[in-house]
Scaffold this motif. Structure first.
Motif, PDB file in Angstrom:
ATOM      1  N   THR A 240     -44.630  58.054 117.196  1.00 36.65           N
ATOM      2  CA  THR A 240     -43.440  58.726 116.693  1.00 36.65           C
ATOM      3  C   THR A 240     -43.000  58.087 115.381  1.00 36.65           C
ATOM      4  OG1 THR A 240     -41.932  57.228 117.863  1.00 36.65           O
ATOM      5  CG2 THR A 240     -42.669  59.206 119.051  1.00 36.65           C
ATOM      6  N   ALA A 241     -42.172  58.804 114.655  1.00 41.57           N
ATOM      7  CA  ALA A 241     -41.588  58.267 113.429  1.00 41.57           C
ATOM      8  C   ALA A 241     -40.297  57.543 113.784  1.00 41.57           C
ATOM      9  CB  ALA A 241     -41.301  59.392 112.439  1.00 41.57           C
ATOM     10  N   PRO A 242     -40.154  56.273 113.429  1.00 40.97           N
ATOM     11  CA  PRO A 242     -38.895  55.578 113.707  1.00 40.97           C
ATOM     12  C   PRO A 242     -37.755  56.248 112.956  1.00 40.97           C
ATOM     13  CG  PRO A 242     -40.283  54.292 112.234  1.00 40.97           C
ATOM     14  CD  PRO A 242     -41.119  55.426 112.720  1.00 40.97           C
ATOM     15  N   GLU A 243     -36.581  56.210 113.531  1.00 38.40           N
ATOM     16  CA  GLU A 243     -35.428  56.857 112.915  1.00 38.40           C
ATOM     17  C   GLU A 243     -35.163  56.296 111.523  1.00 38.40           C
ATOM     18  OE1 GLU A 243     -32.323  59.245 112.009  1.00 38.40           O
ATOM     19  OE2 GLU A 243     -33.779  59.453 113.638  1.00 38.40           O
ATOM     20  N   SER A 244     -35.418  55.008 111.321  1.00 41.05           N
ATOM     21  CA  SER A 244     -35.190  54.401 110.018  1.00 41.05           C
ATOM     22  C   SER A 244     -36.032  55.061 108.929  1.00 41.05           C
ATOM     23  CB  SER A 244     -35.506  52.901 110.076  1.00 41.05           C
ATOM     24  OG  SER A 244     -36.832  52.684 110.515  1.00 41.05           O
ATOM     25  N   VAL A 245     -37.265  55.394 109.265  1.00 40.49           N
ATOM     26  CA  VAL A 245     -38.157  56.049 108.296  1.00 40.49           C
ATOM     27  C   VAL A 245     -37.837  57.539 108.203  1.00 40.49           C
ATOM     28  CG1 VAL A 245     -40.547  56.646 107.776  1.00 40.49           C
ATOM     29  CG2 VAL A 245     -39.982  54.362 108.630  1.00 40.49           C
ATOM     30  N   ALA A 246     -37.588  58.166 109.345  1.00 44.40           N
ATOM     31  CA  ALA A 246     -37.307  59.606 109.350  1.00 44.40           C
ATOM     32  C   ALA A 246     -36.049  59.937 108.569  1.00 44.40           C
ATOM     33  CB  ALA A 246     -37.190  60.102 110.783  1.00 44.40           C
ATOM     34  N   SER A 247     -34.991  59.161 108.753  1.00 41.38           N
ATOM     35  CA  SER A 247     -33.734  59.449 108.062  1.00 41.38           C
ATOM     36  C   SER A 247     -33.863  59.212 106.571  1.00 41.38           C
ATOM     37  CB  SER A 247     -32.604  58.606 108.640  1.00 41.38           C
ATOM     38  OG  SER A 247     -32.885  57.223 108.521  1.00 41.38           O
ATOM     39  N   ALA A 248     -34.592  58.151 106.180  1.00 42.34           N
ATOM     40  CA  ALA A 248     -34.810  57.899 104.759  1.00 42.34           C
ATOM     41  C   ALA A 248     -35.647  59.009 104.142  1.00 42.34           C
ATOM     42  CB  ALA A 248     -35.493  56.548 104.566  1.00 42.34           C
ATOM     43  N   SER A 249     -36.614  59.502 104.883  1.00 42.02           N
ATOM     44  CA  SER A 249     -37.489  60.565 104.378  1.00 42.02           C
ATOM     45  C   SER A 249     -36.733  61.864 104.174  1.00 42.02           C
ATOM     46  CB  SER A 249     -38.648  60.789 105.356  1.00 42.02           C
ATOM     47  OG  SER A 249     -39.382  59.599 105.568  1.00 42.02           O
ATOM     48  N   ALA A 250     -35.755  62.107 105.044  1.00 41.41           N
ATOM     49  CA  ALA A 250     -34.994  63.359 104.966  1.00 41.41           C
ATOM     50  C   ALA A 250     -34.182  63.464 103.685  1.00 41.41           C
ATOM     51  CB  ALA A 250     -34.079  63.483 106.175  1.00 41.41           C
ATOM     52  N   GLU A 251     -33.963  62.332 103.043  1.00 47.00           N
ATOM     53  CA  GLU A 251     -33.142  62.313 101.836  1.00 47.00           C
ATOM     54  C   GLU A 251     -33.956  62.488 100.558  1.00 47.00           C
ATOM     55  OE1 GLU A 251     -31.133  58.603 102.001  1.00 47.00           O
ATOM     56  OE2 GLU A 251     -30.068  59.048 103.878  1.00 47.00           O
ATOM     57  N   THR A 252     -35.273  62.645 100.695  1.00 41.41           N
ATOM     58  CA  THR A 252     -36.122  62.729  99.517  1.00 41.41           C
ATOM     59  C   THR A 252     -37.327  63.605  99.790  1.00 41.41           C
ATOM     60  OG1 THR A 252     -37.441  61.424  97.936  1.00 41.41           O
ATOM     61  CG2 THR A 252     -37.401  60.673 100.214  1.00 41.41           C
ATOM     62  N   GLY A 253     -37.959  64.047  98.728  1.00 42.46           N
ATOM     63  CA  GLY A 253     -39.213  64.765  98.857  1.00 42.46           C
ATOM     64  C   GLY A 253     -40.394  63.896  98.471  1.00 42.46           C
ATOM     65  N   GLU A 254     -40.117  62.618  98.198  1.00 45.65           N
ATOM     66  CA  GLU A 254     -41.167  61.706  97.770  1.00 45.65           C
ATOM     67  C   GLU A 254     -42.045  61.281  98.952  1.00 45.65           C
ATOM     68  OE1 GLU A 254     -41.684  60.864  94.585  1.00 45.65           O
ATOM     69  OE2 GLU A 254     -40.025  62.211  94.037  1.00 45.65           O
ATOM     70  N   PHE A 255     -43.267  60.858  98.614  1.00 46.57           N
ATOM     71  CA  PHE A 255     -44.203  60.428  99.646  1.00 46.57           C
ATOM     72  C   PHE A 255     -44.055  58.957  99.994  1.00 46.57           C
ATOM     73  CE2 PHE A 255     -46.358  64.105  97.730  1.00 46.57           C
ATOM     74  CZ  PHE A 255     -46.429  64.894  98.867  1.00 46.57           C
ATOM     75  N   SER A 256     -43.378  58.204  99.150  1.00 50.05           N
ATOM     76  CA  SER A 256     -43.147  56.802  99.463  1.00 50.05           C
ATOM     77  C   SER A 256     -41.785  56.377  98.934  1.00 50.05           C
ATOM     78  CB  SER A 256     -44.244  55.915  98.866  1.00 50.05           C
ATOM     79  OG  SER A 256     -44.209  55.952  97.446  1.00 50.05           O
ATOM     80  N   LEU A 257     -41.230  55.361  99.551  1.00 53.05           N
ATOM     81  CA  LEU A 257     -39.940  54.817  99.154  1.00 53.05           C
ATOM     82  C   LEU A 257     -40.039  53.295  99.118  1.00 53.05           C
ATOM     83  CD1 LEU A 257     -37.512  56.982 101.338  1.00 53.05           C
ATOM     84  CD2 LEU A 257     -37.827  57.141  98.851  1.00 53.05           C
ATOM     85  N   THR A 258     -39.139  52.676  98.401  1.00 50.60           N
ATOM     86  CA  THR A 258     -39.103  51.222  98.306  1.00 50.60           C
ATOM     87  C   THR A 258     -37.721  50.727  98.708  1.00 50.60           C
ATOM     88  OG1 THR A 258     -40.750  51.203  96.521  1.00 50.60           O
ATOM     89  CG2 THR A 258     -39.391  49.234  96.785  1.00 50.60           C
ATOM     90  N   ARG A 259     -37.701  49.679  99.521  1.00 50.89           N
ATOM     91  CA  ARG A 259     -36.451  49.085  99.959  1.00 50.89           C
ATOM     92  C   ARG A 259     -36.489  47.576  99.702  1.00 50.89           C
ATOM     93  NH1 ARG A 259     -35.046  53.546  99.849  1.00 50.89           N
ATOM     94  NH2 ARG A 259     -34.196  54.877 101.507  1.00 50.89           N
ATOM     95  N   SER A 260     -35.349  46.995  99.433  1.00 51.78           N
ATOM     96  CA  SER A 260     -35.247  45.558  99.279  1.00 51.78           C
ATOM     97  C   SER A 260     -35.555  44.879 100.610  1.00 51.78           C
ATOM     98  CB  SER A 260     -33.840  45.165  98.819  1.00 51.78           C
ATOM     99  OG  SER A 260     -33.637  43.775  98.929  1.00 51.78           O
ATOM    100  N   ALA A 261     -36.232  43.755 100.552  1.00 53.06           N
ATOM    101  CA  ALA A 261     -36.537  43.008 101.771  1.00 53.06           C
ATOM    102  C   ALA A 261     -35.273  42.573 102.489  1.00 53.06           C
ATOM    103  CB  ALA A 261     -37.395  41.792 101.432  1.00 53.06           C
ATOM    104  N   GLU A 262     -34.188  42.504 101.758  1.00 52.85           N
ATOM    105  CA  GLU A 262     -32.915  42.134 102.376  1.00 52.85           C
ATOM    106  C   GLU A 262     -32.444  43.183 103.375  1.00 52.85           C
ATOM    107  OE1 GLU A 262     -30.253  41.443  99.177  1.00 52.85           O
ATOM    108  OE2 GLU A 262     -31.160  39.532  98.601  1.00 52.85           O
ATOM    109  N   ARG A 263     -33.044  44.375 103.289  1.00 51.09           N
ATOM    110  CA  ARG A 263     -32.694  45.445 104.226  1.00 51.09           C
ATOM    111  C   ARG A 263     -33.740  45.591 105.326  1.00 51.09           C
ATOM    112  NH1 ARG A 263     -31.438  50.651 100.666  1.00 51.09           N
ATOM    113  NH2 ARG A 263     -30.987  51.456 102.754  1.00 51.09           N
ATOM    114  N   ALA A 264     -34.554  44.572 105.500  1.00 51.57           N
ATOM    115  CA  ALA A 264     -35.634  44.645 106.496  1.00 51.57           C
ATOM    116  C   ALA A 264     -35.115  44.887 107.899  1.00 51.57           C
ATOM    117  CB  ALA A 264     -36.462  43.363 106.463  1.00 51.57           C
ATOM    118  N   ASP A 265     -33.864  44.472 108.153  1.00 53.76           N
ATOM    119  CA  ASP A 265     -33.332  44.675 109.501  1.00 53.76           C
ATOM    120  C   ASP A 265     -33.125  46.145 109.837  1.00 53.76           C
ATOM    121  OD1 ASP A 265     -31.274  45.036 107.710  1.00 53.76           O
ATOM    122  OD2 ASP A 265     -29.796  43.869 108.843  1.00 53.76           O
TER     123      ASP A 265
END
Length: 341
Positions: A240-265
């Motif tokens: 399954t897609a984790p909610e963290s990835v699914a919700s971030a994906s819903a906000e964009t049409g891009e195939f990849s996203l980048t997050r700061s390691a400080e948001r790893a939690d």
């Protein structure tokens, strides 16, 4: 485009050296030499509407993996894109494609070098009746130029975003083999279901696919969104897609996203991480003070695929690679789920 006249006006020498084999199954001919039972096929896609008014006898494909559809259906293209990723022996043909060519007792088609983009002249030299590109990154200019050579089937919505089922559907329809394409999809789904049943431990686990991880700078984390075909393949494998990835994906049409390691939690809901890399990459993740706090990293639930080998390439599912990679990929995922990797 000034190239067009050169594309259409092919030299006699080029005609004599055009692609090796293959055609779709020979059409029944009427008195005019055409197919007696062919009905015009119309394919709508993101770059226009394509009409194929006669049964294709010479099939060319461009960009990644489109040649696998006709090959799976028993049709050898006259030309196809040279493999430039995961080609372990340097011959321009991935192992599952080579195996299929051997099964069909066919020579390797003309290989188009797409290192610097589509080689329009090479495509034209194969004299195709249709050009398949349902999974591709064609620009409008690419499409218009190719259309000067033959009818072109492009991607349905987004460049490089066509799932394997739709790749088969569109390309097989263009060949007049829609029913055969539908059976192919059903057959592959059956093989997937049978293989997945052997690995019940991963069913329902959530997975994310990290990409372009720089072991010298882990201040940021990049990952494929749910728009990418690699992550879509997870669903076929029972993940399954984790909610963290699914919700971030819903906000964009891009195939990849980048997050700061400080948001790893924010990725605390990820059970398994898949990425390209080696043991060095895994060690870097486990040794990072921020990323090591991700449960998947802490548990050792990481699948590191060799990015320059066929196994890593097949994580992006294509009609012929799926069966080739299933057992190996599922085995790695199961090992990660058990924290054994």
């Amino acid at each position: 485009m000034p190239r067009v006249s050169r594309l259409v006006a092919l030299s006699t020498a080029a005609l004599l050296t055009a692609g090796t084999a293959a055609c779709s199954p020979a059409p029944s001919s009427d008195e005019d030499g055409g197919s007696g039972d062919w009905s015009t096929v119309t394919v709508e896609h993101a770059l226009g509407t394509t009409k194929i008014e006669s049964e294709p006898e010479r099939v060319a494909t461009v960009n990644w993996a489109n040649h696998e559809v006709p090959l799976a259906l028993g049709v050898v293209p006259v030309g196809m894109a040279e493999a430039n990723f995961g080609d372990d022996d340097g011959d321009g043909v991935l192992p599952w494609v080579e195996e299929r060519l051997d099964e069909l007792d066919a020579d390797t088609p003309v290989l188009f070098d797409e290192t610097d983009g589509i080689d329009f002249e090479a495509v034209a030299d194969t004299r195709p009746d249709v050009i398949l590109a349902a999974y591709s990154g064609l620009t409008q200019e690419d499409y218009d130029t190719l259309s000067e050579i033959a009818p072109v089937v492009a991607y349905p919505e987004t460049a490089w975003g066509t799932p394997w089922r739709e790749m088969i559907e569109l390309n097989s329809t263009a060949l007049g083999m829609a029913e055969e394409g539908a059976r192919l999809v059903t057959d592959i789904e059956g093989r997937i279901e049978e293989a997945v049943a052997e690995y019940p431990a991963i069913e329902g686990d959530s997975a994310m696919f990290l990409t372009h991880v720089d072991t010298t700078d882990l201040s940021e984390v990049s990952f494929y969104t749910t728009h990418d075909t690699r992550t879509r393949f997870f669903a076929d494998l029972g993940l399954t897609a984790p909610e963290s990835v699914a919700s971030a994906s819903a906000e964009t049409g891009e195939f990849s996203l980048t997050r700061s390691a400080e948001r790893a939690d924010s990725f605390d809901d990820v059970d398994i991480i898949v990425t390209y890399g080696s043991a060095e990459l895994v060690e870097a993740l486990e040794g990072d003070p921020l990323l090591s706090q991700m449960p998947a990293v802490d548990d050792g639930a990481i699948v590191s695929l060799p990015g320059d080998a066929p196994l890593g390439t097949a994580a992006n599912p294509t009609p012929l690679s799926i069966s080739w990679v299933l057992d190996d990929y599922l085995s790695l995922l199961a090992e990660a789920a058990d924290g054994q990797q």
